[in-house]
Scaffold this active site. Structure first.
Site, PDB file in Angstrom:
ATOM      1  CG  PHE A 199      -4.971  15.133   1.235  1.00  0.00           C
ATOM      2  CD1 PHE A 199      -5.714  13.964   1.178  1.00  0.00           C
ATOM      3  CD2 PHE A 199      -4.513  15.683   0.057  1.00  0.00           C
ATOM      4  CE1 PHE A 199      -5.998  13.362  -0.032  1.00  0.00           C
ATOM      5  CE2 PHE A 199      -4.797  15.093  -1.161  1.00  0.00           C
ATOM      6  CZ  PHE A 199      -5.537  13.925  -1.204  1.00  0.00           C
ATOM      7  CB  VAL A 200       0.689  13.316   2.115  1.00  0.00           C
ATOM      8  CG1 VAL A 200       0.973  13.905   3.489  1.00  0.00           C
ATOM      9  CG2 VAL A 200       0.241  11.873   2.234  1.00  0.00           C
ATOM     10  CE  LYS A 226      -2.823  10.934   5.892  1.00  0.00           C
ATOM     11  NZ  LYS A 226      -3.941  11.672   5.281  1.00  0.00           N
ATOM     12  CG  ASP A 285      -5.758   8.259   4.922  1.00  0.00           C
ATOM     13  OD1 ASP A 285      -4.977   9.011   5.504  1.00  0.00           O
ATOM     14  OD2 ASP A 285      -5.965   8.287   3.704  1.00  0.00           O
ATOM     15  NE  ARG A 287      -3.000   8.457  -9.273  1.00  0.00           N
ATOM     16  CZ  ARG A 287      -3.583   7.911  -8.214  1.00  0.00           C
ATOM     17  NH1 ARG A 287      -2.849   7.446  -7.234  1.00  0.00           N
ATOM     18  NH2 ARG A 287      -4.897   7.840  -8.131  1.00  0.00           N
ATOM     19  CD  GLU A 335      -3.210   0.316   0.341  1.00  0.00           C
ATOM     20  OE1 GLU A 335      -2.784   1.184  -0.435  1.00  0.00           O
ATOM     21  OE2 GLU A 335      -4.413   0.131   0.544  1.00  0.00           O
ATOM     22  CG  ASP A 336      -1.035   4.683  -1.626  1.00  0.00           C
ATOM     23  OD1 ASP A 336      -1.771   3.957  -0.923  1.00  0.00           O
ATOM     24  OD2 ASP A 336      -1.501   5.517  -2.420  1.00  0.00           O
TER      25      ASP A 336
END
Length: 183
Positions: free
Chosen positions: A156-157, A135, A107, A169, A103-104
């Site tokens: 938010f990144v 996070k 959240d 991206r 995963e990137d």
């Protein structure tokens, strides 16, 4: 694309290209050690994990197979919708395989919790998770993540696969956007 290309859009850079590459190499070393003498199937979660998956797979010193899954709980906003949809399913049979979800970012954990349960129902030998970012303050469910690159504040990144409305991206770093971009 680097920070000079989007300077007016940025609030600040969280992790440089070099910091990301160093941490991905460290994660790969941990994965190599943990999966020694076992075949691993990397399952990348599209679209955000493309950069992480590519760099992680190249940093590994063992053979792996790869497949991709696309699930969505985001619209074009900055908050998870909580509703998970499969946009692209795996082509690989998971029966008896050691699966590592790549995963990137994590959240709320809602999407990943659902995804892990879905993959577990397919009969793999194991399912673990590797994420570049997590996070902790945004978590809505407890989820066991074996490999975490960085824990970050609930901001938010974008960059390195992470987007806002399908833009940013291709940045080679991770940063936060200036408020005027998404307000």
């Amino acid at each position: 694309m680097d920070s000079q290309d989007v300077q007016a859009d940025l609030k600040h850079v969280l992790f440089t290209k070099e910091q990301i590459q160093t941490r991905v190499a460290e994660l790969a070393a941990q994965i190599d050690a943990d999966y020694q003498d076992r075949d691993v199937l990397l399952v990348g979660v599209l679209k955000g994990a493309v950069m992480v998956m590519a760099d992680l797979s190249r940093a590994l010193h063992s053979h792996v197979t790869m497949d991709w899954m696309a699930v969505s709980s985001y619209g074009s906003g900055t908050q998870s919708s909580g509703v998970v949809r499969i946009l692209k399913d795996l082509e690989t049979d998971l029966m008896g395989k050691h699966v590592l979800i790549v995963e990137d970012i994590i959240d709320s954990g809602l999407t990943l919790s659902w995804l892990r349960a879905n993959l577990m129902s397919r009969g793999p030998a194991s399912v673990e998770i590797c994420t570049l970012l997590r996070k902790p303050d945004a978590a809505k469910v407890e989820i066991d993540v074996k490999y975490v690159g960085y824990e970050i504040p609930n901001e938010f990144v974008v960059g390195y696969g992470l987007d806002f409305a399908e833009k940013y991206r291709n940045l080679d770093f991770i940063g936060t956007l200036a408020p005027h971009i998404y307000e």
